[in-house]
Design a protein around this motif. Structure first.
Motif, PDB file in Angstrom:
ATOM      1  N   GLN A  58     -16.476 -17.052 -40.989  1.00 13.87           N
ATOM      2  CA  GLN A  58     -14.999 -17.670 -41.548  1.00 13.87           C
ATOM      3  C   GLN A  58     -15.300 -17.890 -42.832  1.00 13.87           C
ATOM      4  O   GLN A  58     -14.306 -17.544 -43.734  1.00 13.87           O
ATOM      5  CB  GLN A  58     -15.167 -19.046 -40.742  1.00 13.87           C
ATOM      6  CG  GLN A  58     -13.747 -19.880 -41.165  1.00 13.87           C
ATOM      7  CD  GLN A  58     -13.454 -21.253 -40.607  1.00 13.87           C
ATOM      8  OE1 GLN A  58     -14.523 -21.736 -39.852  1.00 13.87           O
ATOM      9  NE2 GLN A  58     -12.456 -21.611 -40.545  1.00 13.87           N
ATOM     10  N   LYS A  59     -16.372 -18.252 -43.424  1.00 15.63           N
ATOM     11  CA  LYS A  59     -16.457 -18.382 -44.868  1.00 15.63           C
ATOM     12  C   LYS A  59     -16.441 -16.897 -45.667  1.00 15.63           C
ATOM     13  O   LYS A  59     -15.799 -16.783 -46.716  1.00 15.63           O
ATOM     14  CB  LYS A  59     -17.867 -18.809 -45.370  1.00 15.63           C
ATOM     15  CG  LYS A  59     -18.007 -20.514 -45.175  1.00 15.63           C
ATOM     16  CD  LYS A  59     -19.330 -20.998 -45.581  1.00 15.63           C
ATOM     17  CE  LYS A  59     -19.501 -22.405 -45.610  1.00 15.63           C
ATOM     18  NZ  LYS A  59     -20.832 -22.871 -46.269  1.00 15.63           N
ATOM     19  N   LEU A  60     -16.845 -15.960 -45.184  1.00 14.02           N
ATOM     20  CA  LEU A  60     -16.889 -14.620 -45.528  1.00 14.02           C
ATOM     21  C   LEU A  60     -15.289 -13.997 -45.706  1.00 14.02           C
ATOM     22  O   LEU A  60     -14.866 -13.538 -46.616  1.00 14.02           O
ATOM     23  CB  LEU A  60     -17.703 -13.790 -44.880  1.00 14.02           C
ATOM     24  CG  LEU A  60     -18.069 -12.562 -45.263  1.00 14.02           C
ATOM     25  CD1 LEU A  60     -18.959 -12.696 -46.516  1.00 14.02           C
ATOM     26  CD2 LEU A  60     -19.088 -11.638 -44.170  1.00 14.02           C
ATOM     27  N   ASN A  61     -14.699 -14.494 -44.722  1.00 11.79           N
ATOM     28  CA  ASN A  61     -13.347 -13.936 -44.811  1.00 11.79           C
ATOM     29  C   ASN A  61     -12.358 -14.916 -45.507  1.00 11.79           C
ATOM     30  O   ASN A  61     -11.298 -14.578 -45.909  1.00 11.79           O
ATOM     31  CB  ASN A  61     -12.468 -14.436 -43.335  1.00 11.79           C
ATOM     32  CG  ASN A  61     -13.047 -13.044 -42.569  1.00 11.79           C
ATOM     33  OD1 ASN A  61     -13.016 -12.017 -42.703  1.00 11.79           O
ATOM     34  ND2 ASN A  61     -13.498 -13.226 -41.101  1.00 11.79           N
ATOM     35  N   ILE A  62     -12.626 -15.992 -46.035  1.00 14.18           N
ATOM     36  CA  ILE A  62     -11.953 -17.117 -46.878  1.00 14.18           C
ATOM     37  C   ILE A  62     -12.269 -16.581 -48.175  1.00 14.18           C
ATOM     38  O   ILE A  62     -11.506 -16.408 -49.137  1.00 14.18           O
ATOM     39  CB  ILE A  62     -12.509 -18.679 -46.834  1.00 14.18           C
ATOM     40  CG1 ILE A  62     -12.065 -19.105 -45.441  1.00 14.18           C
ATOM     41  CG2 ILE A  62     -11.875 -19.086 -47.867  1.00 14.18           C
ATOM     42  CD1 ILE A  62     -12.308 -20.547 -45.261  1.00 14.18           C
ATOM     43  N   LYS A  90     -20.504 -17.734 -36.478  1.00 15.98           N
ATOM     44  CA  LYS A  90     -19.260 -18.078 -36.661  1.00 15.98           C
ATOM     45  C   LYS A  90     -18.612 -18.653 -38.158  1.00 15.98           C
ATOM     46  O   LYS A  90     -17.573 -18.054 -38.637  1.00 15.98           O
ATOM     47  CB  LYS A  90     -18.623 -18.736 -35.604  1.00 15.98           C
ATOM     48  CG  LYS A  90     -18.671 -18.030 -34.108  1.00 15.98           C
ATOM     49  CD  LYS A  90     -18.145 -18.858 -33.229  1.00 15.98           C
ATOM     50  CE  LYS A  90     -18.126 -18.392 -31.578  1.00 15.98           C
ATOM     51  NZ  LYS A  90     -17.582 -18.986 -30.634  1.00 15.98           N
ATOM     52  N   ASP A  91     -19.446 -19.883 -38.426  1.00 20.39           N
ATOM     53  CA  ASP A  91     -19.292 -20.476 -39.653  1.00 20.39           C
ATOM     54  C   ASP A  91     -19.130 -19.694 -40.908  1.00 20.39           C
ATOM     55  O   ASP A  91     -18.412 -19.579 -41.916  1.00 20.39           O
ATOM     56  CB  ASP A  91     -19.940 -21.594 -39.873  1.00 20.39           C
ATOM     57  CG  ASP A  91     -19.558 -23.025 -38.685  1.00 20.39           C
ATOM     58  OD1 ASP A  91     -18.668 -22.758 -38.213  1.00 20.39           O
ATOM     59  OD2 ASP A  91     -20.407 -23.826 -38.713  1.00 20.39           O
ATOM     60  N   LEU A  92     -20.201 -18.794 -40.682  1.00 20.69           N
ATOM     61  CA  LEU A  92     -20.476 -17.787 -42.069  1.00 20.69           C
ATOM     62  C   LEU A  92     -19.448 -16.482 -42.148  1.00 20.69           C
ATOM     63  O   LEU A  92     -19.122 -16.300 -43.076  1.00 20.69           O
ATOM     64  CB  LEU A  92     -21.917 -17.048 -41.767  1.00 20.69           C
ATOM     65  CG  LEU A  92     -23.186 -18.040 -42.113  1.00 20.69           C
ATOM     66  CD1 LEU A  92     -24.506 -17.335 -41.560  1.00 20.69           C
ATOM     67  CD2 LEU A  92     -23.237 -18.542 -43.469  1.00 20.69           C
ATOM     68  N   ASN A 145     -27.867 -15.819 -46.669  1.00 16.85           N
ATOM     69  CA  ASN A 145     -27.824 -15.173 -45.141  1.00 16.85           C
ATOM     70  C   ASN A 145     -27.351 -13.826 -45.226  1.00 16.85           C
ATOM     71  O   ASN A 145     -26.490 -13.476 -45.762  1.00 16.85           O
ATOM     72  CB  ASN A 145     -26.719 -15.993 -44.409  1.00 16.85           C
ATOM     73  CG  ASN A 145     -27.210 -17.336 -43.939  1.00 16.85           C
ATOM     74  OD1 ASN A 145     -27.136 -18.480 -44.760  1.00 16.85           O
ATOM     75  ND2 ASN A 145     -27.753 -17.628 -42.986  1.00 16.85           N
ATOM     76  N   ILE A 146     -28.033 -13.193 -44.236  1.00 16.39           N
ATOM     77  CA  ILE A 146     -27.687 -11.572 -43.976  1.00 16.39           C
ATOM     78  C   ILE A 146     -27.190 -11.606 -42.464  1.00 16.39           C
ATOM     79  O   ILE A 146     -27.917 -11.823 -41.610  1.00 16.39           O
ATOM     80  CB  ILE A 146     -28.926 -10.639 -44.323  1.00 16.39           C
ATOM     81  CG1 ILE A 146     -29.402 -10.839 -45.679  1.00 16.39           C
ATOM     82  CG2 ILE A 146     -28.410  -9.383 -44.146  1.00 16.39           C
ATOM     83  CD1 ILE A 146     -30.619 -10.086 -45.917  1.00 16.39           C
ATOM     84  N   LEU A 147     -25.898 -11.212 -42.292  1.00 16.51           N
ATOM     85  CA  LEU A 147     -25.598 -10.844 -40.959  1.00 16.51           C
ATOM     86  C   LEU A 147     -25.481  -9.577 -40.523  1.00 16.51           C
ATOM     87  O   LEU A 147     -24.808  -8.752 -41.209  1.00 16.51           O
ATOM     88  CB  LEU A 147     -24.035 -11.545 -40.979  1.00 16.51           C
ATOM     89  CG  LEU A 147     -23.682 -12.958 -41.399  1.00 16.51           C
ATOM     90  CD1 LEU A 147     -22.326 -13.312 -41.174  1.00 16.51           C
ATOM     91  CD2 LEU A 147     -24.663 -13.807 -40.242  1.00 16.51           C
ATOM     92  N   LEU A 148     -26.368  -9.216 -39.685  1.00 14.29           N
ATOM     93  CA  LEU A 148     -26.380  -7.930 -39.224  1.00 14.29           C
ATOM     94  C   LEU A 148     -25.552  -7.617 -37.937  1.00 14.29           C
ATOM     95  O   LEU A 148     -25.683  -8.544 -36.983  1.00 14.29           O
ATOM     96  CB  LEU A 148     -28.014  -7.397 -39.009  1.00 14.29           C
ATOM     97  CG  LEU A 148     -28.927  -7.562 -39.918  1.00 14.29           C
ATOM     98  CD1 LEU A 148     -30.424  -7.266 -39.407  1.00 14.29           C
ATOM     99  CD2 LEU A 148     -28.374  -6.882 -41.062  1.00 14.29           C
TER     100      LEU A 148
END
Length: 637
Positions: A9-13, A5-7, A49-52
C-alpha cells in the motif's frame, strides 16, 4: 516488521520509496544483494524492506505494484541468508518472513541498518569504495571516496593535503590582508592576528613544511593563492557565471549564452561573484500605504550570499569541474560538484557535515559563513518573507553534483491568482497550487522538489502528485527514481504574448515532448532524440527484424560484423569496439543497441554500456538527466 500488505500500500502511494524495494524474486541475483548492502549502510535510515514476488504492472495507464508471487520460497530464503553471510566483508543477517497475499507467496525481507562501528559493509571481492552501496532515494548507488568520510564519521583530508608544486611565491598578499581585515571585524583581539604571515597560514592549516620546503595545502592554495597559482595548479577550479536568455537552456541556438569565468582566492571570490550576480538581478522597491520607508523587493541579498558561500565551502575539490551559476530570466541555478553529505530530507536541520574543514573554519572565523547547519533554514525563511517561492535543493549522488535553485518570480502575484483561479473546479490544496507555480516557471517537478517547496513528507507529496496526475493537470514521466512530472492536458498556461490564455481543456504540452531538465547543465543535445529505426531486413545471424535498422550503409556493415561474432561472444573488447562504431554514426538508445546484438537491454547496459560510460568512451546525449526516457549513447569524440 510491517506486513506485506501495508508495504505494498505504501509502495503504491509513493511513486518512489527510500525504505521499500520490490523485486520479482525469481532468484537471488546481484541487484538484490546491492539493495541489502545499501539498506545496511545508509545512515539514519533504520534499514529497509525487500519484497520478493511483487512487481509493477507494465501495460497500465497508472501502474500499480501487484503480487506475482514466488515459486520456490525455501530455496530463496536459503540462498539469500547464505550469500548475505558470505559475499560481504562481514555477515549481514536479514529478517525473512513468508506471507500469503491474494493466494500468492511473498518473501518479506527486512534488512536492519548496521551500527556505526560496523559500516560500511561491502562486497568482499571488490573492496572499498566501489564494493559498498548506499540507499539514495529509491536507488542503490555505488559509494565514492566522499561516502567513506560519511561512514567513518570524519572530515575529508583533501584540503589539509600538500599541493606538491606549490610554494610561498603562490600566496596572494591581498588575500592575507583581506583575511586579517575580516577577522578583526569579528574579533579584533583574536590571537592569530598577532602572528606573522607564515605562522598565520600554518595555524590555519594552510601551509606545511615538506622535507624542508614550504608547501601550501589545498586549503591554503584555495583560500590564499594568487590567480596565477590557481590557473597553474587548479585550472578547473573556478566559478562560471552563465547568462542564458529565456527560461530554457539554449532555447535559441543563435543567441545561446554569455559566460564570465572567475577564479582566485575563495575569500575574494565571495564578494566578486556576489557583486557580479546581484548587479544582474532585477531590483525594485515597494512603498506600503502610510509608510515612509520603502521596502526592497527581489531576491534577498543574504540568500544569494548564503548560496554562493555554500557552493564554495561544500563543493568537492576532488573533481576537476567549475561551479556553474546559470542565470535564467526567471531563476538562478547554482550547480557545484559534490553531492550533499547530509540526506536531502535532513537539509535545513541543525548540524553540519563538512568536506573541507579547514576552509569551513576560515569562513566561520571571518563571519562569511556559519557551521551549524542553519544556512538552508535561513534561506527558506528569508525567501518566504520576501514573498518568493522557497529555494529547492537537488543532491545527485550518481553524478556527484548539488544544485541550488532560486526562483526570482514573486509567488502569487495578481496574474498568478487569476491563473490559479482556472483550477477551482479541481479543488486543489495550497501545496498543489504552489507546485503549479513552480512548474510554470521551471517546466517540471519531482517528488523531492515538491517536498522542499511545501515542507512535507514523501507520502504526502506522492499523494498530492498522484492526485494532480489523475486529474490530468500533470503528466508523469520516467519510473522509480527517475519519476518526474510535466504539464498535462488540463494545465492552463500563457500564450507567447503572456496576455491571452488558452482554454482549460486545451493541451498545454505535447506529451511526447521531453521537458527541460530540473538542473540544466550545458548540453547541446537536449532536443535531439535519435531517429527511429526503419531498415530493410538482413539475413545475418543475430540480426534484428527488418523495421529496427536505420537506412544507413555504415550500420549495415556493422551488423555484418555483429553476425560474424556468432551466438556466444567471449571477447568483450570486440563488442565494445562495435558499440563505439555504432554510436559514432549517431546517438543510439540502449534498446536499439541491444537489439542489434540480439540481447536483452538490461543485460547489455550492465555488461557493456555502464562500464563504457564510466571509462568515458561513451557519453550520454542527456547528461543532465541520466534516466531520461529518450536517453541515448554517443561515442566520446
Amino acid at each position: 516488521m510491517e506486513s506485506t500488505k501495508d508495504l505494498i500500500q505504501k509502495l503504491n502511494i509513493a511513486d518512489e520509496c527510500t525504505t521499500i524495494e520490490a523485486k520479482k524474486g525469481s532468484a537471488i541475483d546481484r541487484s538484490i544483494l546491492e539493495t541489502v548492502c545499501a539498506f545496511a549502510n545508509e545512515p539514519a535510515l533504520g534499514g529497509g524492506n525487500i519484497l520478493l514476488g511483487v512487481e509493477q504492472e507494465k501495460d497500465s495507464l497508472f501502474p500499480q505494484y501487484v503480487v506475482s508471487g514466488v515459486t520456490n520460497p525455501d530455496k530463496l530464503q536459503l540462498d539469500l541468508s547464505t550469500q548475505c553471510a558470505s559475499v560481504f566483508n562481514q555477515p549481514v543477517r536479514p529478517e525473512i518472513s513468508v506471507e500469503q497475499v491474494s493466494g500468492n507467496t511473498v518473501l518479506n525481507v527486512f534488512v536492519p541498518e548496521l551500527p556505526e562501528g560496523q559500516k560500511p559493509v561491502y562486497f568482499r571481492n571488490e573492496g572499498l569504495p566501489r564494493g559498498a552501496y548506499r540507499r539514495i532515494g529509491s536507488s542503490d548507488q555505488r559509494c565514492t571516496d566522499d561516502d567513506l568520510f560519511v561512514f567513518y564519521n570524519k572530515e575529508d583530508s583533501l584540503d589539509g593535503s600538500v599541493v606538491k608544486d606549490s610554494s610561498w611565491n603562490d600566496v596572494s598578499e591581498e588575500a592575507i590582508s583581506l583575511y586579517r581585515n575580516l577577522r578583526a571585524k569579528v574579533n579584533p583581539y583574536a590571537e592569530e592576528l598577532q602572528y606573522n604571515d607564515t605562522d598565520l597560514l600554518r595555524a590555519l592549516g594552510c601551509m606545511r613544511n615538506d622535507n624542508g620546503e614550504i608547501k601550501l595545502t589545498y586549503a591554503g592554495l584555495l583560500l590564499f593563492g594568487s590567480r596565477i597559482a590557481h590557473r597553474r595548479l587548479l585550472p578547473m577550479v573556478r566559478v562560471d557565471y552563465i547568462r542564458v536568455p529565456g527560461n530554457d537552456w539554449i532555447a535559441d541556438p543563435d543567441n545561446r549564452f554569455v559566460t564570465i569565468d572567475m577564479r582566485g582566492s575563495l575569500l575574494e571570490m565571495v564578494q566578486r561573484v556576489f557583486s557580479q550576480i546581484s548587479d544582474d538581478l532585477p531590483k525594485g522597491f515597494l512603498l506600503p500605504e502610510g509608510e515612509l520607508q520603502a521596502e526592497s523587493i527581489g531576491l534577498p541579498t543574504r540568500v544569494l550570499r548564503e548560496a554562493i558561500v555554500n557552493a564554495l565551502i561544500h563543493r568537492t575539490y576532488r573533481e576537476n569541474q567549475p561551479i556553474q551559476i546559470i542565470r535564467y530570466s526567471n531563476r538562478l541555478e547554482i550547480i557545484n560538484p559534490g553531492f550533499s553529505l547530509k540526506p536531502e530530507e535532513y537539509l535545513g536541520e541543525p548540524g553540519s557535515k563538512n568536506r573541507n574543514p579547514h576552509i569551513a573554519a576560515v569562513f566561520h572565523d571571518t563571519n562569511l559563513a556559519e557551521t551549524k547547519g542553519s544556512g538552508i533554514r535561513t534561506m527558506r525563511a528569508l525567501m518566504q518573507k520576501a514573498n518568493l517561492l522557497p529555494p529547492t535543493f537537488e543532491s545527485n549522488h550518481s553524478r556527484n553534483q548539488f544544485t541550488t535553485r532560486l526562483l526570482l518570480h514573486h509567488f502569487l502575484s495578481e496574474e498568478d491568482v487569476k491563473w490559479l483561479a482556472t483550477f477551482e473546479p479541481y479543488d486543489l490544496n495550497d501545496d498543489q497550487k504552489r507546485a503549479l507555480i513552480f512548474i510554470k516557471e521551471v517546466g517540471a517537478i519531482d517528488n523531492s522538489a515538491y517536498r522542499q517547496l511545501n515542507s512535507i513528507d514523501t507520502l504526502k507529496a506522492s499523494a498530492d502528485l498522484r492526485d494532480l496526475r489523475k486529474k490530468d493537470i500533470l503528466y508523469q514521466k520516467g519510473k522509480g527514481k527517475a519519476t518526474y512530472y510535466i504539464p498535462g492536458i488540463t494545465f492552463a498556461r500563457y500564450q507567447e504574448d503572456d496576455v491571452v490564455r488558452k482554454p482549460l481543456n486545451t493541451p498545454a504540452l505535447e506529451l511526447k515532448t521531453p521537458p527541460p531538465a530540473l538542473n540544466t547543465p550545458p548540453s547541446t543535445a537536449l532536443n535531439t532524440p535519435p531517429p527511429e529505426l526503419n531498415t530493410p531486413p538482413l539475413t545475418k545471424p543475430n540480426t534484428p527484424p527488418a523495421d529496427e535498422l536505420p537506412p544507413d550503409k555504415d550500420i549495415e556493415e556493422i551488423v555484418v560484423k555483429i553476425g560474424d561474432l556468432g551466438e556466444r561472444v567471449n571477447d568483450a573488447n570486440k563488442v565494445k569496439e562495435l558499440i563505439l562504431e555504432i554510436c559514432k554514426i549517431r546517438p543510439y538508445k540502449a534498446s536499439e543497441i541491444a537489439k542489434l546484438f540480439n540481447r536483452e537491454e538490461d543485460y547489455f547496459k550492465r555488461k557493456y554500456l555502464s562500464s563504457m560510460i564510466a571509462d568515458k568512451t561513451l557519453t550520454y546525449t542527456y547528461p543532465e538527466m541520466i534516466n531520461h526516457p529518450e536517453q541515448a549513447y554517443k561515442t566520446k569524440d
